[in-house]
Design a protein around this motif. Structure first.
Motif, PDB file in Angstrom:
ATOM      1  N   THR A   1      48.152   5.715  50.759  1.00 18.98           N
ATOM      2  CA  THR A   1      47.504   4.879  49.749  1.00 18.98           C
ATOM      3  C   THR A   1      46.608   5.708  48.841  1.00 18.98           C
ATOM      4  OG1 THR A   1      45.699   4.472  51.300  1.00 18.98           O
ATOM      5  CG2 THR A   1      47.487   2.856  51.240  1.00 18.98           C
ATOM      6  N   HIS A   2      46.408   6.966  49.224  1.00 19.35           N
ATOM      7  CA  HIS A   2      45.597   7.877  48.395  1.00 19.35           C
ATOM      8  C   HIS A   2      45.950   9.318  48.775  1.00 19.35           C
ATOM      9  CE1 HIS A   2      42.116   7.259  51.592  1.00 19.35           C
ATOM     10  NE2 HIS A   2      43.278   7.483  52.145  1.00 19.35           N
ATOM     11  N   THR A   3      45.440  10.280  48.013  1.00 21.36           N
ATOM     12  CA  THR A   3      45.728  11.681  48.328  1.00 21.36           C
ATOM     13  C   THR A   3      44.720  12.254  49.319  1.00 21.36           C
ATOM     14  OG1 THR A   3      44.656  12.133  46.215  1.00 21.36           O
ATOM     15  CG2 THR A   3      47.062  12.363  46.288  1.00 21.36           C
ATOM     16  N   SER A   4      43.744  11.434  49.735  1.00 29.01           N
ATOM     17  CA  SER A   4      42.715  11.933  50.655  1.00 29.01           C
ATOM     18  C   SER A   4      43.274  12.477  51.977  1.00 29.01           C
ATOM     19  CB  SER A   4      41.666  10.849  50.911  1.00 29.01           C
ATOM     20  OG  SER A   4      41.125  10.414  49.684  1.00 29.01           O
ATOM     21  N   PRO A   5      44.393  11.938  52.529  1.00 25.45           N
ATOM     22  CA  PRO A   5      44.900  12.535  53.777  1.00 25.45           C
ATOM     23  C   PRO A   5      45.223  14.032  53.659  1.00 25.45           C
ATOM     24  CG  PRO A   5      46.444  10.880  52.898  1.00 25.45           C
ATOM     25  CD  PRO A   5      45.140  10.722  52.191  1.00 25.45           C
ATOM     26  N   VAL A   6      45.419  14.516  52.445  1.00 24.80           N
ATOM     27  CA  VAL A   6      45.686  15.956  52.295  1.00 24.80           C
ATOM     28  C   VAL A   6      44.431  16.770  52.623  1.00 24.80           C
ATOM     29  CG1 VAL A   6      46.647  17.748  50.791  1.00 24.80           C
ATOM     30  CG2 VAL A   6      47.417  15.390  50.538  1.00 24.80           C
ATOM     31  N   GLN A   7      43.247  16.151  52.440  1.00 25.13           N
ATOM     32  CA  GLN A   7      42.003  16.814  52.897  1.00 25.13           C
ATOM     33  C   GLN A   7      42.113  17.119  54.384  1.00 25.13           C
ATOM     34  OE1 GLN A   7      38.292  14.798  52.318  1.00 25.13           O
ATOM     35  NE2 GLN A   7      38.782  14.052  50.263  1.00 25.13           N
ATOM     36  N   ILE A   8      42.529  16.084  55.146  1.00 24.55           N
ATOM     37  CA  ILE A   8      42.607  16.213  56.610  1.00 24.55           C
ATOM     38  C   ILE A   8      43.648  17.264  56.985  1.00 24.55           C
ATOM     39  CG2 ILE A   8      43.114  14.952  58.747  1.00 24.55           C
ATOM     40  CD1 ILE A   8      40.543  14.061  57.229  1.00 24.55           C
TER      41      ILE A   8
ATOM     42  N   PHE B   1      50.778   5.025  46.863  1.00 26.24           N
ATOM     43  CA  PHE B   1      51.420   3.696  46.815  1.00 26.24           C
ATOM     44  C   PHE B   1      50.464   2.601  47.282  1.00 26.24           C
ATOM     45  CE2 PHE B   1      54.330   7.098  47.717  1.00 26.24           C
ATOM     46  CZ  PHE B   1      55.381   6.880  46.840  1.00 26.24           C
ATOM     47  N   ARG B   2      50.439   1.505  46.531  1.00 18.49           N
ATOM     48  CA  ARG B   2      49.660   0.346  46.974  1.00 18.49           C
ATOM     49  C   ARG B   2      50.359  -0.938  46.583  1.00 18.49           C
ATOM     50  NH1 ARG B   2      43.396   2.096  45.697  1.00 18.49           N
ATOM     51  NH2 ARG B   2      43.702   4.192  46.509  1.00 18.49           N
ATOM     52  N   ARG B   3      50.137  -1.982  47.392  1.00 18.16           N
ATOM     53  CA  ARG B   3      50.785  -3.270  47.090  1.00 18.16           C
ATOM     54  C   ARG B   3      49.996  -3.999  46.026  1.00 18.16           C
ATOM     55  NH1 ARG B   3      51.547  -6.331  52.586  1.00 18.16           N
ATOM     56  NH2 ARG B   3      51.814  -7.920  50.994  1.00 18.16           N
TER      57      ARG B   3
ATOM     58  N   HIS C   1      49.559   7.984  40.555  1.00 17.73           N
ATOM     59  CA  HIS C   1      49.272   9.379  40.921  1.00 17.73           C
ATOM     60  C   HIS C   1      47.778   9.643  41.010  1.00 17.73           C
ATOM     61  CE1 HIS C   1      53.283   9.255  39.173  1.00 17.73           C
ATOM     62  NE2 HIS C   1      53.560  10.211  40.037  1.00 17.73           N
ATOM     63  N   GLN C   2      47.427  10.465  41.974  1.00 10.32           N
ATOM     64  CA  GLN C   2      46.024  10.840  42.122  1.00 10.32           C
ATOM     65  C   GLN C   2      45.906  12.351  42.196  1.00 10.32           C
ATOM     66  OE1 GLN C   2      44.509   8.923  45.681  1.00 10.32           O
ATOM     67  NE2 GLN C   2      43.774   7.176  44.488  1.00 10.32           N
ATOM     68  N   ILE C   3      44.695  12.818  41.926  1.00  5.08           N
ATOM     69  CA  ILE C   3      44.385  14.209  42.247  1.00  5.08           C
ATOM     70  C   ILE C   3      43.123  14.192  43.095  1.00  5.08           C
ATOM     71  CG2 ILE C   3      43.701  16.474  41.361  1.00  5.08           C
ATOM     72  CD1 ILE C   3      45.557  16.017  39.027  1.00  5.08           C
ATOM     73  N   GLU C   4      43.231  14.827  44.244  1.00  7.99           N
ATOM     74  CA  GLU C   4      42.149  14.883  45.214  1.00  7.99           C
ATOM     75  C   GLU C   4      41.529  16.261  45.122  1.00  7.99           C
ATOM     76  OE1 GLU C   4      41.943  12.234  47.147  1.00  7.99           O
ATOM     77  OE2 GLU C   4      40.284  12.906  48.404  1.00  7.99           O
ATOM     78  N   ALA C   5      40.260  16.371  45.437  1.00  7.52           N
ATOM     79  CA  ALA C   5      39.672  17.714  45.522  1.00  7.52           C
ATOM     80  C   ALA C   5      38.773  17.785  46.748  1.00  7.52           C
ATOM     81  CB  ALA C   5      38.868  18.028  44.266  1.00  7.52           C
TER      82      ALA C   5
END
Ligand code: DAH
Length: 332
Positions: A161-168, A189-191, A202-206
């Motif tokens: 639902t977000h790119t935050s899991p890539v932090q983990i 992806f979100r409903r 699309h998101q960009i996480e940092a």
């Protein structure tokens, strides 16, 4: 008779030929009328009269048929010549493609952070509960999970639902003592589906991590102000206290409205401000989940479509995904 045959042979079009046929063999044609005279011819002459007429009719019919074949062939050749297509010809008017505004915006943001030495990380689109929620300080039944309408699969995996899991994933894959400076661009992806939401975007996480007290909210603020002014020009930037489970403190960041310069307009709902991203200092619970000790960090996440729409003044988010060449052609 010879005159008629000559006329037939000289006919220059199918139309002319057809007229000659009607003039001779049609209902009121010369020969047809001759046949009608049969009735008034004495019996003994009938045979010779009819024979003669029939011979003439055969001659005319044959001449017409022969000429028709020739004219039809000519017409066909002309048509083929006119409709000829040279498949090897280069058409200068062929329109060439353009980079989609979302991809272009994403590339610009990626390049900006690469120049600041951020690494580009990636993660899977099909995630598990641990990476997408649990490790980000979003335990099961936590009300903050409602902020993100999730697509779940039957096997308990989900579409991130977000790119935050890539932090983990990034923190888990490397030694806790190696500092992190990364961005993670990607699809989420979100409903949700209306003027401002599409089920895919699309998101960009940092994420920046280093020894405790080396990374502060002040660093975050400096990086974001510079970044937003690079993207949007001479805008004011303000940080508004907010809540995200994975950061503490958290903030939402606004820029002064790029359309009305802060005066208030329809796009900024007459507030003079546009919200552009979420950020904060990494919550210690997140570090605990990945086994990091004595670290500090900051993180932020932004929606690429939102940036593209503000940069290019695009009113309806959905138009970015309709593949309408009239929109895309403007970005050539
Ligand atoms: N993951 C958040 C969202 O999708 C965005 C976000 C907010 C990411 C704050 C962050 C952050 O890394 O610190 O709404």
């Amino acid at each position: 008779m010879t005159q008629l045959i000559e006329k037939i042979n000289n006919a220059s079009s199918l139309e002319e030929l057809e007229n000659l046929r009607i003039e001779t063999l049609g209902k009121k044609g010369i020969l047809t009328l001759e046949f009608a005279k049969m009735k008034s011819i004495p019996n003994e002459e009938k045979k010779a009269f009819a024979q003669n007429l029939n011979e003439q009719k055969v001659k005319v019919t044959n001449a017409i048929e022969a000429k028709k074949v020739v004219l039809e062939k000519e017409a066909l050749n002309k048509k083929l010549e006119n409709e000829k297509i040279d498949v090897t010809r280069f058409n200068n008017e062929l329109s060439c493609g353009a980079t989609h505004p979302v991809v272009e915006t994403m590339d610009r943001i990626i390049t900006y952070f690469q120049n600041l030495n951020f690494a580009v990380e990636e993660g899977p689109l099909v995630e598990d509960d641990f990476h997408n929620f649990e490790a980000l300080n979003l335990p099961k039944y936590h009300p903050a999970r409602d902020m993100q309408d999730t697509f779940y699969n039957k096997d308990y995996t989900l579409l991130r639902t977000h790119t935050s899991p890539v932090q983990i994933r990034t923190m888990l894959k490397q030694d806790p003592n190696t500092p992190i400076r990364m961005i993670a661009p990607g699809t989420v992806f979100r409903r949700d589906f209306d003027i401002t939401h599409t089920p895919m975007f699309h998101q960009i996480e940092a994420l920046v991590v280093d020894d405790a007290d080396k990374v502060s909210f002040a660093n975050l603020k400096h990086v974001l102000v510079e970044f937003l002014q690079h993207m949007f020009g001479d805008v004011e930037v303000r940080f508004r206290p907010s809540f995200f489970p994975f950061t503490e403190p958290s903030a939402e960041v606004d820029i002064s409205c790029v359309f009305c310069k802060g005066e208030g307009c329809r796009v900024c709902s007459h507030t003079g401000w546009l919200e552009v991203l979420g950020c904060g200092v990494v919550d210690q619970n997140v570090f605990t989940a990945v086994g990091y000790k004595n670290k500090s960090g900051y993180a932020f996440g932004l929606g690429v479509e939102r940036f593209a729409m503000l940069i290019h003044n695009i009113g309806d988010l959905r138009s970015l995904f309709e593949s309408d060449t009239r929109l895309l052609g403007q970005f050539r």
